[in-house]
Design a protein around this motif. Sequence first.
Motif, short mmCIF file in Angstrom:
data_model
loop_
_atom_site.label_atom_id
_atom_site.label_comp_id
_atom_site.label_asym_id
_atom_site.label_seq_id
_atom_site.Cartn_x
_atom_site.Cartn_y
_atom_site.Cartn_z
N UNK A 215 -23.96 13.41 1.85
CA UNK A 215 -24.04 12.90 0.49
C UNK A 215 -23.24 13.66 -0.54
N UNK A 216 -22.54 14.72 -0.14
CA UNK A 216 -21.76 15.54 -1.08
C UNK A 216 -20.29 15.17 -0.99
N UNK A 217 -19.67 14.65 -2.07
CA UNK A 217 -18.24 14.35 -2.04
C UNK A 217 -17.45 15.62 -1.71
N UNK A 218 -16.66 15.54 -0.64
CA UNK A 218 -15.99 16.74 -0.14
C UNK A 218 -14.48 16.60 -0.09
N UNK A 219 -13.98 15.41 0.18
CA UNK A 219 -12.53 15.19 0.29
C UNK A 219 -12.14 13.99 -0.57
N UNK A 220 -11.13 14.17 -1.38
CA UNK A 220 -10.52 13.08 -2.14
C UNK A 220 -9.11 12.93 -1.60
N UNK A 221 -8.76 11.73 -1.12
CA UNK A 221 -7.44 11.61 -0.49
C UNK A 221 -6.77 10.28 -0.79
N UNK A 222 -5.44 10.35 -0.71
CA UNK A 222 -4.57 9.17 -0.81
C UNK A 222 -3.84 9.01 0.51
N UNK A 223 -3.74 7.77 0.98
CA UNK A 223 -3.00 7.45 2.20
C UNK A 223 -1.88 6.50 1.84
N UNK A 224 -0.67 6.83 2.26
CA UNK A 224 0.49 5.96 2.08
C UNK A 224 0.94 5.52 3.47
N UNK A 225 1.02 4.19 3.68
CA UNK A 225 1.34 3.63 4.99
C UNK A 225 2.48 2.61 4.85
N UNK A 226 3.38 2.53 5.84
CA UNK A 226 4.44 1.51 5.78
C UNK A 226 3.83 0.11 5.69
N UNK A 227 4.29 -0.67 4.72
CA UNK A 227 3.69 -1.98 4.48
C UNK A 227 3.82 -2.94 5.64
N UNK A 228 4.95 -2.91 6.34
CA UNK A 228 5.16 -3.86 7.43
C UNK A 228 4.23 -3.58 8.59
N UNK A 229 4.08 -2.31 8.95
CA UNK A 229 3.24 -1.95 10.10
C UNK A 229 1.76 -2.17 9.83
N UNK A 230 1.35 -2.06 8.55
CA UNK A 230 -0.07 -2.17 8.21
C UNK A 230 -0.36 -3.37 7.31
N UNK A 231 0.42 -4.41 7.52
CA UNK A 231 0.26 -5.62 6.72
C UNK A 231 -1.14 -6.19 6.88
N UNK A 232 -1.82 -6.45 5.76
CA UNK A 232 -3.16 -7.04 5.80
C UNK A 232 -4.29 -6.04 5.70
N UNK A 233 -3.99 -4.74 5.73
CA UNK A 233 -5.05 -3.74 5.62
C UNK A 233 -5.75 -3.89 4.27
N UNK A 234 -7.08 -3.90 4.29
CA UNK A 234 -7.86 -4.10 3.07
C UNK A 234 -8.88 -2.99 2.88
N UNK A 235 -9.38 -2.88 1.65
CA UNK A 235 -10.42 -1.89 1.35
C UNK A 235 -11.67 -2.19 2.15
N UNK A 236 -12.02 -3.46 2.30
CA UNK A 236 -13.22 -3.83 3.07
C UNK A 236 -13.08 -3.39 4.53
N UNK A 237 -11.90 -3.58 5.08
CA UNK A 237 -11.66 -3.21 6.47
C UNK A 237 -11.80 -1.70 6.65
N UNK A 238 -11.24 -0.93 5.71
CA UNK A 238 -11.32 0.52 5.81
C UNK A 238 -12.76 1.01 5.64
N UNK A 239 -13.51 0.37 4.75
CA UNK A 239 -14.87 0.82 4.46
C UNK A 239 -15.84 0.44 5.56
N UNK A 240 -15.62 -0.71 6.21
CA UNK A 240 -16.60 -1.21 7.18
C UNK A 240 -16.40 -0.68 8.59
N UNK A 241 -15.21 -0.19 8.90
CA UNK A 241 -14.97 0.30 10.26
C UNK A 241 -15.80 1.56 10.49
#
Length: 262
Positions: free
Chosen positions: A158-184
């Motif tokens: 429950x303690x926020x420990x890491x704040x991060x940004x991810x940069x990914x090539x758009x073509x390889x990760x086309x369709x990636x969504x916040x919901x997908x990242x959060x639910x996996x």
Amino acid sequence: MSSLPPTATPAAARTPAPAAVAPAFSPLYQQIKGLILRSLQEGEWKPGESIPSEMDLAGRFRVSQGTVRKAIDELAAENLVIRRQGKGTFVATHAEHQVQYRFLKLLPDQGDAREEGPAQRTVLECRRARASADVARALALRTGDTVILARRILAFAGVPTILEELWLPGQAFKGLSAEQMASYQGPTYAMFELEFGVRMVRADEKIRAVLPDAAQAQSLGVSETTPLLSVERLAYTYNDAPMELRRGLYRTDTHYYFNALN
């Protein structure tokens, strides 16, 4: 009158023939390793699947079984394949229990990462963006190319420990969504394998101590005078193709950064 024949050229005027360049040589097992890597990159064997036996690969490449074994030994040492006694050799995957924490370097002061369990993830945003010059350079893209930008907070107990940004090539990760990242439920790199066919096989990191700005401090629940660990990671898939630039700020009041050097 010159004594040279009409077609002759004075020696000083002749252009010397270029020196012969010796062909690059690599041991046979390294060549076989390269062929296996190509099959991995092309998806002939998916993460988690078994690869052909050493005997079958020896027949396929027309080399000795010992040559294949040496190639696979190197792939196993690089965590690209996993040997299982009595079962064969399998393509390594970040979903595999013994390797899913290989890129997780922030460990709790008490216990270990497995006892602590996976981080609780809060995805702040996940959207398409245009690559800045530095992001494009890191990911071998052109400035302005489409990338996916994801921002999230990872919490432990429950303690926020890491704040991060991810940069990914758009073509390889086309369709990636916040919901997908959060639910996996599994590791993010396992999701990249399963959903997008991209396996991160190694990474380079730059680490330094920094102070957060006001927004970063608020996200992590610390003051602006709290020192944080800044970690910039560039992760690669097969053949050293860069596929992720990750920039994170880590709290280290209850965790420490661990790295084993070989």
